[in-house]
Each structure stands twice: as structure tokens, then as C-alpha cells.
Design a protein around this motif. Structure first.
Motif, short mmCIF file in Angstrom:
data_model
loop_
_atom_site.label_atom_id
_atom_site.label_comp_id
_atom_site.label_asym_id
_atom_site.label_seq_id
_atom_site.Cartn_x
_atom_site.Cartn_y
_atom_site.Cartn_z
N PHE A 103 -4.95 4.40 -2.63
CA PHE A 103 -5.25 5.44 -2.14
C PHE A 103 -4.34 6.70 -2.76
O PHE A 103 -4.17 7.53 -1.92
CB PHE A 103 -5.11 5.20 -0.58
CG PHE A 103 -6.17 4.62 0.03
CD1 PHE A 103 -7.32 5.18 0.70
CD2 PHE A 103 -6.61 3.13 -0.31
CE1 PHE A 103 -8.37 4.43 1.07
CE2 PHE A 103 -7.74 2.41 0.06
CZ PHE A 103 -8.45 3.42 1.11
N VAL A 152 -13.00 1.31 -0.34
CA VAL A 152 -11.82 0.76 0.20
C VAL A 152 -10.94 -0.23 -0.74
O VAL A 152 -9.78 -0.43 -0.30
CB VAL A 152 -12.42 -0.09 1.58
CG1 VAL A 152 -12.92 0.56 2.59
CG2 VAL A 152 -13.17 -1.21 1.21
N VAL A 209 -10.31 5.27 6.85
CA VAL A 209 -11.02 4.11 7.34
C VAL A 209 -11.33 4.37 8.70
O VAL A 209 -12.46 4.05 9.22
CB VAL A 209 -10.18 2.75 7.38
CG1 VAL A 209 -10.61 1.77 8.35
CG2 VAL A 209 -9.92 2.40 6.09
N TYR A 267 -9.20 9.81 -4.25
CA TYR A 267 -8.02 8.63 -4.45
C TYR A 267 -8.51 7.43 -5.15
O TYR A 267 -9.69 7.29 -5.23
CB TYR A 267 -7.66 8.19 -3.01
CG TYR A 267 -8.56 7.77 -2.17
CD1 TYR A 267 -9.06 6.26 -2.27
CD2 TYR A 267 -9.43 8.52 -1.15
CE1 TYR A 267 -9.97 5.84 -1.72
CE2 TYR A 267 -10.20 7.97 -0.27
CZ TYR A 267 -10.66 6.59 -0.65
OH TYR A 267 -11.68 6.14 0.24
N GLN A 290 -0.47 4.52 2.80
CA GLN A 290 -1.08 3.72 3.95
C GLN A 290 -1.69 4.86 5.09
O GLN A 290 -2.79 4.67 5.61
CB GLN A 290 -0.28 3.01 4.72
CG GLN A 290 -0.74 2.25 5.79
CD GLN A 290 -1.71 1.14 5.32
OE1 GLN A 290 -1.32 0.37 4.64
NE2 GLN A 290 -2.78 0.91 6.01
N LYS A 331 -5.18 6.08 3.73
CA LYS A 331 -6.01 5.03 4.18
C LYS A 331 -6.58 4.93 5.42
O LYS A 331 -7.57 4.77 5.83
CB LYS A 331 -5.58 3.64 3.58
CG LYS A 331 -6.47 2.43 3.68
CD LYS A 331 -5.89 1.29 3.25
CE LYS A 331 -6.90 -0.03 3.42
NZ LYS A 331 -6.59 -1.33 2.99
N ASP A 332 -5.56 4.90 6.30
CA ASP A 332 -5.91 4.92 7.68
C ASP A 332 -6.58 6.03 8.17
O ASP A 332 -7.88 5.62 9.11
CB ASP A 332 -4.45 4.94 8.68
CG ASP A 332 -3.53 3.86 8.52
OD1 ASP A 332 -4.08 2.80 8.04
OD2 ASP A 332 -2.37 3.94 8.93
N MET A 367 0.69 -1.05 0.09
CA MET A 367 -0.15 0.11 0.07
C MET A 367 1.00 1.31 -0.02
O MET A 367 1.76 1.44 0.84
CB MET A 367 -0.94 0.11 1.34
CG MET A 367 -1.70 1.29 1.40
SD MET A 367 -2.83 1.27 0.16
CE MET A 367 -3.86 -0.26 0.01
#
Length: 597
Positions: A101, A25, A11, A96, A4, A7-8, A1
Motif C-alpha cells: 500500500f 487488496v 478497506v 498504491y 497500514q 490500507k485501513d 505492512m
């Protein structure tokens, strides 16, 4: 990834509070994640509608598979629903790609597929949220190249201020060329304009709007479409795949986490159509007719089944039953997939004598409804639109389907065609009720018949491109009339939304001056206009009025054949001269129909 951190945040902070988080996702079965540092370049396929619609689009899967096989990192992005868009803006986060992402503004190329003009505000949403300058003229030399293709590119003028380059024609051979040419010039010191001119000058099918200037007369019509750069072509010709068999089908399509509009395998068996219906843009822009072999189709379908587990396969083309070896194809598909419990779907069947053979060919499969497109119900109107079908073939085919277990029929019609009469509307109801009664004769119960009636909009590059659209009042009357004539309870009339058709009319047939209204409506909150729960027609009509844009001038006005149209510099395969001859024949036929009444 690769991203990241982004993404974190997505999420943990956003997804718990928004609708259908699974569409944001990535990580679906058969999606491809690459390290951008090890590939030739990066391209994001942007579908300007929701994930549910975009993941049902076969062309997206085709280009995704093709570009990833060509050593590019090819990823996907879709238009977010309003709750997710608001959350991104509130957190100051970019739109994204689902694979890594990566913000859209960090890709080498961002490519839009323009399938429906009503989705044009979604294009602006994605460009803006992706961190890219909305105005194409303000982008820097090495900023993301924003391109677009698909049916909407046949009249590219409405999105001209926002798209760097339009690809006209087939995407499979053209997208890799554009991406490679652009990537090769990165870091070269050339200006953005010079780079775009080099691409446009090296091929026939690349349209760069900044190099073309429409000149308007005192009456508002176009006097000339003038080139501002001698290095680009005067007319844009489509990119054409000569050998469809040489283009591999995607055999590992991505399987979404969430429900989509079409949860099934799609296999394109043929491109183009042997007919030249006057109302149909696709049959014109997708010529010539090309097809794949039976064994290629069956093998690709089997590989796709093994890599996905879907229990339905759809055989796609503009007219599936016109495939040259149709009976053998359906027989082979049934032979291979019926034992596996997989249904074969034929979504585009022409009404011919072949129709009554189809139920037998699929007799062992799971039965759903039969979907057919008569378009009109009377023979003289069929001659007018150049769709020569026979009612008896339709009735015989439905009867055979009812004998073999089918219970529902969906029919597609149009209202508002040139020369339409009350008798044509009566014919729609009569045809639907006749089929319902055939169901009773065969099975003892009236068949369920839905007549889906669309509001006719003359499209660019068709013989009807000079015709106007019927008025709002006419469509309101026609819909009421159709419903009032139904006497059989199992028959349902479903008519398309009139306000959306009115908007589609100007967005389909407008010129570059209408772009200002698209941006203004978007800034006022127009989003996802193809969806009833989001569509705000009053916002659009107020915007047109505030900007002084004459909607009837674009939508309802009959245009003389010698008028320069906004899309005339985009050349089609049959040529403007052919369309003009067909329009002249149409007018003569309409005159004869009027005298016969």
C-alpha cells in the motif's frame, strides 16, 4: 505492512462500495512483501490496464520474480476501474502498490509495460493518481523515475512528455541496470537531467525523450530528429538477451483472488519467430530466435503447478509449433501433466503439416477449441503478406482434431490489408464454412467455427509502416459483406470494433504532437478505452478536431519511403533498409495481383 493506515482507510471506507474489491487488496498466494528499509531499492511494475488483464500478462510475472530475486522490493499496480478512481479522488488518497500500500510516488522507479496503444490514457491516470508530476520536465532530482517498455515503446513519441526513459528491447537484462544506476545517483546532488543523461549515455537501449527534438517541415512531416545533448546516442538500439535459457522462468507466479482473463500457468518456451510476416511487428522486434530446452520448460511448469495448483498450462511463443523440438516437448508435457488432470494449451500454432499431429499428442488431455491464425485465405495474398501456409494442412489438422474430440475452431483473419479484394473476403467465409463441413463429415455435426476478423493497422518497424489504414467506411462495408456471405449456421463472423481501430491507428502511428490529444482526452474523461463499456469514441474525435490534429495525415496517408518517420531513431534488428526493400517488393507484388484480376 508498511502502510497500514492507508490500507485501513481503503478497506473500511472504499472497498465496501466498489466493484470487485478483491483486485485492490493484494496478499495473493506467491506475492512478495518486503521491508523497504532492508532492500537495495523499490520498484513498482505498473500495468496500464485492469487487474484482470495485467495479472494475465506473463511479462509482469517474469519481471516481478526477477527483481525480487535481485534484492529489490518489486511490487505491482494496475489501472483502477472508474468507481475506484473516483473514490480515491473523493477521499484524497493516492494509487498504491498491492504489496505494501505504498503510494506510487514513493517508489524509486515506476515501470510501465506498454502492450496496447489504446491504453495510453491509463498511463496518465496511474501517474496522476500515484502523486507524480504528469509532465516529466517538472519532476525533481530525486522524484520517482518513470520508465516504460514493451511493444508500445517502439514508437515512444506519443508518451514522450510523460515518461522519463523508455527501455527498448528485452526487459530482463535492462530493468535491473536502469534501477541500479538510478538508485546509485540518489542524493548525489545531480540534476534530474544529468542523471538521465548518464543512464542514456552508458547503454545503447535507453531513450530519454527530453534529449531529442523533432523538427517539422512546412508540410507537417518530420525533417529531422535532433539531439539536444551530445552525451546520448544518436540512435537507440534494442537490448537483446542472447541466451534465453539463462533467464530463469517464474516458478511461483502470483495466483489472483479474482477471476482474470487467463487463469493458468504461462511458460515462455521461445522468443522470436523464424518467419518474417510483413504485417507482424512482434516478429521483427523480438528477433533473434531463441528457445529454452525441453527439460527446462517441463521442470518450470511442474514447479509452477506445485506452487499454484492451476489446472492449465499455456506454452507461449509467437509460433509455438515452430519450437525446434516441438513433438518431444508436447509429448513430455502430456506425459507429466495428463495424469495430474492438467490441460496443455497451445495458443499460437502455425499451420503446417505438424498441425495434424497435435491432436494425437494431446489426445488424453481435456479438449477445448482449436485456435489458428490463417490471417488471409488466398494464396496470392499470403505471398503478399509473407505468410506461406497451405490450406490443405489447415483442413487436415482440423479433421484430425474433430476425430479426437475437438468440436470448435477459432480462426484469426485480417481485413483491410494492402491490395485486399472482394475475393479475399469471400475466401475468409469459404474457409470457415469448409472447416464447419469437415466437422460434419467426420462427426456427423457441423463444427462450430468462429472467424475473428481484425482491422489491419500498419505498425512501426514493419514493411507496411509506410502504408495507410483503410477508411472507416471501407471497414463498415467489409464487415457487412462478410456477414452477408455466411450460409452455414455454425459459422460466426466476429469483427473488431471499427472506432477503436481508428483510434489505435493514430495512437500507433502518430508523433509527439499527438500527445496533446491524449492528455486532453484524458482530462475530458477518457478512461479504459480498450473496454467497450468505457470507450467514448466521440470524445476522442471531438478532441482531435478541437486541437486541430489531422487524423488522416497520421492514419490514412501513404508515406513515401524516404520520409522520416516518428520512430526512425529507434533502430530495430533488421534495419530500416530491410523494411524498405520488403515494402518495395510488396508494391511489386500488389501490382502483379492487380494485373491478374
Amino acid at each position: 505492512m508498511l502502510n497500514q493506515d492507508l490500507k485501513d482507510v481503503i478497506v473500511s471506507r472504499i472497498l465496501p462500495n466498489i466493484r470487485t474489491p478483491g483486485q485492490y487488496v493484494g496478499g495473493e498466494l506467491n506475492s512478495v512483501v518486503k521491508d523497504h528499509r532492508t532492500t537495495r531499492g523499490t520498484v513498482c511494475l505498473a500495468f496500464p490496464d485492469t487487474y484482470a488483464l495485467g495479472m494475465s500478462h506473463h511479462g509482469l510475472q517474469v519481471l516481478y520474480s526477477l527483481m525480487n530475486a535481485a534484492d529489490w522490493a518489486c511490487e505491482r499496480a494496475f489501472t483502477p476501474l472508474p468507481d475506484f478512481e473516483r473514490a480515491l479522488k473523493l477521499q484524497g488518497l493516492p494509487l498504491y502498490s498491492l504489496e505494501t500500500f505504498t503510494p506510487l510516488g514513493r517508489f524509486d522507479v515506476l515501470g510501465f509495460s506498454l502492450q496496447y496503444e489504446i491504453c495510453y490514457t491509463n498511463v496518465l491516470t496511474m501517474i496522476d493518481l500515484g502523486g507524480i508530476e504528469l509532465d516529466a520536465l517538472l519532476r525533481g532530482p530525486d522524484d520517482t523515475l518513470v520508465i516504460a517498455g514493451g511493444p508500445g515503446a517502439q514508437n515512444p513519441e506519443l508518451l514522450a512528455p510523460y515518461i522519463d526513459l523508455f527501455v527498448i528491447g528485452d526487459g530482463e537484462p535492462s530493468l535491473p541496470v536502469v534501477c541500479d544506476l538510478w538508485k546509485a545517483m540518489q542524493g548525489s546532488g545531480l540534476s534530474r537531467a544529468d542523471k538521465l543523461a548518464r543512464i542514456a549515455g552508458s547503454v545503447e537501449w535507453a531513450y530519454v525523450p527530453r534529449f531529442y527534438e523533432p523538427i517539422y517541415g512546412d508540410d507537417g512531416t518530420i525533417v529531422e530528429i535532433r539531439r539536444t545533448c551530445d552525451d546520448v546516442p544518436e540512435e537507440i538500439k534494442p537490448c537483446v538477451i542472447r541466451d534465453l535459457e539463462s533467464i530463469p522462468l517464474p516458478t511461483k507466479p502470483i495466483v489472483p483472488f479474482v477471476e482474470t482473463t487467463h487463469d493458468r500457468i504461462a511458460i515462455e518456451i521461445m522468443r522470436g519467430c523464424p518467419w518474417l510476416c510483413r504485417f507482424c511487428q512482434s516478429t521483427v522486434i523480438k528477433r533473434p530466435l531463441r528457445h529454452r530446452t525441453v527439460e527446462t520448460i517441463v521442470q518450470a511448469a511442474l514447479e509452477s503447478y506445485n506452487s499454484t495448483g492451476y489446472d492449465e498450462i499455456s506454452l507461449l511463443s509467437l509460433s509455438t509449433s515452430d519450437y525446434p523440438d516441438f513433438e518431444r516437448l508436447v509429448a513430455r508435457m502430456s506425459e507429466v501433466f495428463t495424469p495430474l488432470g492438467v490441460k496443455i494449451s497451445l495458443p499460437s500454432l502455425r499451420i503446417t503439416e505438424m498441425l495434424k499431429k497435435i491432436p494425437a499428442l494431446l489426445a488424453e488431455g481435456r479438449r477445448s477449441g482449436l485456435t489458428l491464425a490463417p490471417e488471409v485465405a488466398r494464396d496470392d495474398m499470403r505471398e503478399q503478406i509473407r505468410k506461406p501456409i497451405n490450406n490443405q494442412d489447415l483442413y487436415d489438422g482440423c479433421a484430425e482434431a474433430f476425430r479426437r474430440g475437438w468440436r470448435k475452431v477459432k480462426l484469426y483473419f485480417m481485413c483491410g490489408l494492402p491490395g485486399e479484394r472482394t475475393a479475399d473476403l469471400d475466401g475468409i467465409v469459404a474457409m470457415a464454412e469448409t472447416i464447419a463441413r469437415i466437422g460434419k463429415e467426420v462427426t456427423g455435426r457441423y463444427a462450430e467455427v468462429t472467424a475473428s476478423v481484425s482491422n489491419f493497422i500498419p505498425k512501426p518497424h514493419t514493411p507496411y509502416q509506410w502504408n495507410g489504414i483503410q477508411t472507416r467506411g471501407y471497414f463498415q462495408w467489409a464487415h457487412r459483406y462478410l456477414r452477408s456471405r455466411v450460409k452455414v449456421r455454425s459459422v460466426t463472423i466476429k469483427a473488431h470494433d471499427i472506432e477503436r481501430s481508428m483510434l489505435e491507428g493514430i495512437l500507433t502511428r502518430g508523433d509527439r504532437r499527438v500527445s496533446a490529444a491524449i492528455e486532453a482526452a484524458w482530462r475530458r474523461g477518457a478512461r479504459l478505452d480498450a473496454w467497450s463499456e468505457h470507450f467514448q469514441p466521440r470524445l476522442w474525435w471531438d478532441t482531435f478536431a478541437d486541437l486541430g490534429i489531422d487524423v488522416p495525415f497520421y492514419s490514412h496517408r501513404e508515406r513515401p519511403i524516404d520520409e522520416i518517420l516518428p520512430w526512425d531513431h529507434i533502430r530495430i534488428k533488421t534495419g530500416r533498409e530491410f523494411l524498405a526493400k520488403e515494402q518495395t517488393r510488396s508494391l511489386a507484388q500488389l501490382g502483379a495481383m492487380a494485373k491478374a484480376v
